[in-house]
Design a protein around this motif. Structure first.
Motif, mmCIF file in Angstrom:
data_model
loop_
_atom_site.group_PDB
_atom_site.id
_atom_site.type_symbol
_atom_site.label_atom_id
_atom_site.label_comp_id
_atom_site.label_asym_id
_atom_site.label_seq_id
_atom_site.Cartn_x
_atom_site.Cartn_y
_atom_site.Cartn_z
ATOM 1 N N THR A 109 0.824 -1.200 0.000
ATOM 2 C CA THR A 109 0.000 0.000 0.000
ATOM 3 C C THR A 109 0.862 1.255 0.000
ATOM 4 O O THR A 109 0.615 2.200 -0.768
ATOM 5 C CB THR A 109 -0.926 0.006 1.235
ATOM 6 N N ALA A 110 1.885 1.279 0.850
ATOM 7 C CA ALA A 110 2.750 2.465 0.934
ATOM 8 C C ALA A 110 3.554 2.655 -0.353
ATOM 9 O O ALA A 110 3.686 3.784 -0.853
ATOM 10 C CB ALA A 110 3.682 2.329 2.131
ATOM 11 N N LEU A 111 4.090 1.561 -0.910
ATOM 12 C CA LEU A 111 4.934 1.668 -2.098
ATOM 13 C C LEU A 111 4.133 1.903 -3.373
ATOM 14 O O LEU A 111 4.697 2.344 -4.382
ATOM 15 C CB LEU A 111 5.772 0.401 -2.252
ATOM 16 N N SER A 112 2.839 1.598 -3.363
ATOM 17 C CA SER A 112 2.039 1.797 -4.565
ATOM 18 C C SER A 112 1.893 3.273 -4.911
ATOM 19 O O SER A 112 1.589 3.611 -6.052
ATOM 20 C CB SER A 112 0.648 1.170 -4.379
ATOM 21 N N VAL A 113 2.130 4.142 -3.926
ATOM 22 C CA VAL A 113 2.032 5.586 -4.197
ATOM 23 C C VAL A 113 3.174 6.064 -5.093
ATOM 24 O O VAL A 113 2.934 6.622 -6.172
ATOM 25 C CB VAL A 113 1.980 6.387 -2.874
ATOM 26 N N PRO A 114 4.458 5.847 -4.706
ATOM 27 C CA PRO A 114 5.533 6.330 -5.587
ATOM 28 C C PRO A 114 5.772 5.455 -6.821
ATOM 29 O O PRO A 114 6.196 5.965 -7.860
ATOM 30 C CB PRO A 114 6.762 6.306 -4.670
ATOM 31 N N LEU A 115 5.486 4.143 -6.733
ATOM 32 C CA LEU A 115 5.842 3.240 -7.832
ATOM 33 C C LEU A 115 4.715 3.030 -8.831
ATOM 34 O O LEU A 115 4.971 2.881 -10.029
ATOM 35 C CB LEU A 115 6.284 1.886 -7.267
ATOM 36 N N LEU A 116 3.470 2.995 -8.348
ATOM 37 C CA LEU A 116 2.332 2.768 -9.243
ATOM 38 C C LEU A 116 1.451 3.998 -9.410
ATOM 39 O O LEU A 116 0.458 3.954 -10.138
ATOM 40 C CB LEU A 116 1.474 1.604 -8.714
ATOM 41 N N LYS A 117 1.831 5.081 -8.724
ATOM 42 C CA LYS A 117 1.073 6.341 -8.817
ATOM 43 C C LYS A 117 -0.382 6.167 -8.385
ATOM 44 O O LYS A 117 -1.288 6.823 -8.903
ATOM 45 C CB LYS A 117 1.130 6.907 -10.242
ATOM 46 N N GLU A 118 -0.604 5.272 -7.418
ATOM 47 C CA GLU A 118 -1.943 5.083 -6.901
ATOM 48 C C GLU A 118 -2.217 6.080 -5.768
ATOM 49 O O GLU A 118 -1.295 6.578 -5.114
ATOM 50 C CB GLU A 118 -2.128 3.649 -6.376
ATOM 51 N N ARG A 119 -3.469 6.356 -5.560
ATOM 52 C CA ARG A 119 -3.864 7.246 -4.461
ATOM 53 C C ARG A 119 -4.236 6.400 -3.248
ATOM 54 O O ARG A 119 -4.999 5.442 -3.356
ATOM 55 C CB ARG A 119 -5.043 8.118 -4.879
ATOM 56 N N VAL A 120 -3.713 6.771 -2.104
ATOM 57 C CA VAL A 120 -4.006 6.076 -0.850
ATOM 58 C C VAL A 120 -4.582 7.083 0.134
ATOM 59 O O VAL A 120 -3.957 8.108 0.428
ATOM 60 C CB VAL A 120 -2.736 5.421 -0.264
ATOM 61 N N GLY A 121 -5.780 6.791 0.616
ATOM 62 C CA GLY A 121 -6.458 7.703 1.532
ATOM 63 C C GLY A 121 -5.947 7.582 2.954
ATOM 64 O O GLY A 121 -5.145 6.711 3.297
ATOM 65 N N TRP A 122 -6.487 8.463 3.792
ATOM 66 C CA TRP A 122 -6.005 8.506 5.180
ATOM 67 C C TRP A 122 -6.356 7.238 5.937
ATOM 68 O O TRP A 122 -5.634 6.852 6.855
ATOM 69 C CB TRP A 122 -6.588 9.717 5.899
ATOM 70 N N ARG A 123 -7.407 6.541 5.570
ATOM 71 C CA ARG A 123 -7.775 5.316 6.290
ATOM 72 C C ARG A 123 -6.705 4.246 6.120
ATOM 73 O O ARG A 123 -6.282 3.604 7.091
ATOM 74 C CB ARG A 123 -9.129 4.800 5.802
ATOM 75 N N ARG A 124 -6.275 4.045 4.859
ATOM 76 C CA ARG A 124 -5.256 3.021 4.630
ATOM 77 C C ARG A 124 -3.895 3.447 5.169
ATOM 78 O O ARG A 124 -3.125 2.602 5.651
ATOM 79 C CB ARG A 124 -5.173 2.696 3.133
ATOM 80 N N TRP A 125 -3.576 4.745 5.105
ATOM 81 C CA TRP A 125 -2.330 5.202 5.733
ATOM 82 C C TRP A 125 -2.352 4.945 7.233
ATOM 83 O O TRP A 125 -1.335 4.567 7.829
ATOM 84 C CB TRP A 125 -2.105 6.688 5.453
ATOM 85 N N SER A 126 -3.508 5.147 7.847
ATOM 86 C CA SER A 126 -3.627 4.879 9.285
ATOM 87 C C SER A 126 -3.402 3.395 9.572
ATOM 88 O O SER A 126 -2.742 3.032 10.555
ATOM 89 C CB SER A 126 -5.012 5.307 9.791
ATOM 90 N N ALA A 127 -3.935 2.535 8.705
ATOM 91 C CA ALA A 127 -3.734 1.101 8.888
ATOM 92 C C ALA A 127 -2.258 0.735 8.766
ATOM 93 O O ALA A 127 -1.756 -0.123 9.498
ATOM 94 C CB ALA A 127 -4.561 0.321 7.864
ATOM 95 N N VAL A 128 -1.535 1.382 7.844
ATOM 96 C CA VAL A 128 -0.101 1.132 7.694
ATOM 97 C C VAL A 128 0.641 1.492 8.977
ATOM 98 O O VAL A 128 1.487 0.731 9.463
ATOM 99 C CB VAL A 128 0.462 1.923 6.496
ATOM 100 N N VAL A 129 0.322 2.658 9.553
ATOM 101 C CA VAL A 129 0.986 3.096 10.785
ATOM 102 C C VAL A 129 0.686 2.127 11.923
ATOM 103 O O VAL A 129 1.587 1.710 12.671
ATOM 104 C CB VAL A 129 0.549 4.528 11.145
ATOM 105 N N VAL A 130 -0.580 1.750 12.059
ATOM 106 C CA VAL A 130 -0.966 0.831 13.133
ATOM 107 C C VAL A 130 -0.274 -0.516 12.946
ATOM 108 O O VAL A 130 0.179 -1.143 13.913
ATOM 109 C CB VAL A 130 -2.495 0.664 13.172
ATOM 110 N N GLY A 131 -0.161 -0.970 11.705
ATOM 111 C CA GLY A 131 0.512 -2.238 11.445
ATOM 112 C C GLY A 131 1.954 -2.234 11.899
ATOM 113 O O GLY A 131 2.445 -3.209 12.475
#
Length: 306
Positions: free
Chosen positions: A126-148
């Motif tokens: 999820t985190a790498l898909s932003v710079p490598l695949l140019k995907e958009r990641v919302g605050w909910r999934r970013w929060s899940a990454v931090v919690v993980g």
């Protein structure tokens, strides 16, 4: 996970999977994950007598050898035909490093602890898909990454007693596997790239690299252990083929959460084979990481429907 184009003509769209196919896909996923856990359990037992380089070599060499049995039906061009040679080889090297780090870890730490840390791979995707695949990641999934990653800190517990450095290797495994998944996404959009070719590239790249490395740490193998070394490659190939088939008959968003069943297999194998007993911190961290990953899968499924 690649979204299906919403404007595809009805005649070209795949029919919605029936309930029986969905259940079969889930069952095949659970079987494949169980096979991977069995492969790692055998590998951990063998690493008590041999170097982990030998075990990793067997994992890839015998998988490649068994896949070459398909030559009479596919021919060598059928196994190697690809338009993405660099990406295919890159995938193979990333998975090889991931496997090597994983085996280097489970040689010392319990299976369940190592698996738990590798569960952050979907969060890294999820985190790498932003710079490598140019995907958009919302605050909910970013929060899940931090919690993980908080869950990873709970498992490792830096600063609270002595932590074996090998416990950091599964983080490298997770990072390599996340990049491997990113490259898989890039390759899979090409309809000319088949799953069987992608699987064969993983096998021969790993086998070729380890054949160059393993002579420096080779130890004589007892005759009774050769079948187990062959079994590692065979189980790995069978597990991948079953998982590929599961992805054909059921949506990836449905079966992905069931890959977390690996922790159940690891706890069972750890207890009955190695006498490992997980502590409460490992179980708590595992719960946090798995919950974060499941939330990411859920959000991707919701966004895919939109």
């Amino acid at each position: 996970m690649n979204d299906r184009p919403a404007d595809a003509a009805p005649s070209l769209q795949r029919a919605a999977p029936r309930r029986g196919s969905l259940m079969l896909g889930i069952g095949m996923t659970l079987l494949a994950i169980g096979l991977f856990a069995a492969m790692d359990t055998i590998g951990k037992v063998l690493m008590a007598r041999y170097s982990f380089q030998q075990v990793v070599w067997a994992r890839y060499f015998f998988q490649c050898a068994l896949m070459l049995l398909c030559l009479p039906w596919l021919g060598l061009p059928g196994l190697l035909r690809t338009r993405r040679h660099a990406l295919q080889i890159g995938r193979g090297l990333l998975l090889l490093v991931a496997t090597g780090c994983m085996y280097g870890a489970i040689r010392v730490v319990p299976l369940a602890d190592a698996y738990t840390i590798t569960f952050v791979a979907p969060l890294l995707v999820t985190a790498l898909s932003v710079p490598l695949l140019k995907e958009r990641v919302g605050w909910r999934r970013w929060s899940a990454v931090v919690v993980g990653f908080i869950g990873v800190l709970i498992v490792i517990r830096p600063g609270f007693g002595e932590v074996p450095w090998q416990l950091l290797l599964p983080l490298v495994t997770a990072a390599c596997f996340a990049l491997y998944q990113i490259l898989t996404r890039l390759i899979s959009v090409d309809p000319c790239e088949t799953p069987f070719v992608m699987l064969f590239y993983l096998a021969w790249v790993g086998a070729a690299a380890m054949t160059l490395i393993v002579p420096f740490s080779w130890q004589p193998v007892a005759l009774a252990d050769w079948p187990w070394l062959v079994a590692i490659g065979g189980i790995g190939a069978l597990g991948h083929l079953i998982l590929i088939r599961a992805l054909v008959i059921a949506p990836a968003s449905l079966i992905a959460p069931f890959t977390y069943s690996q922790i159940i297999w690891a706890l069972i194998a750890g207890y009955f084979v190695f006498g490992d007993r997980p502590d409460r911190w490992m179980l708590l961290g595992c719960t946090v990481i798995v919950a974060s990953g499941l939330f990411v899968f859920y959000r991707e499924a919701v966004l895919g429907k939109r």
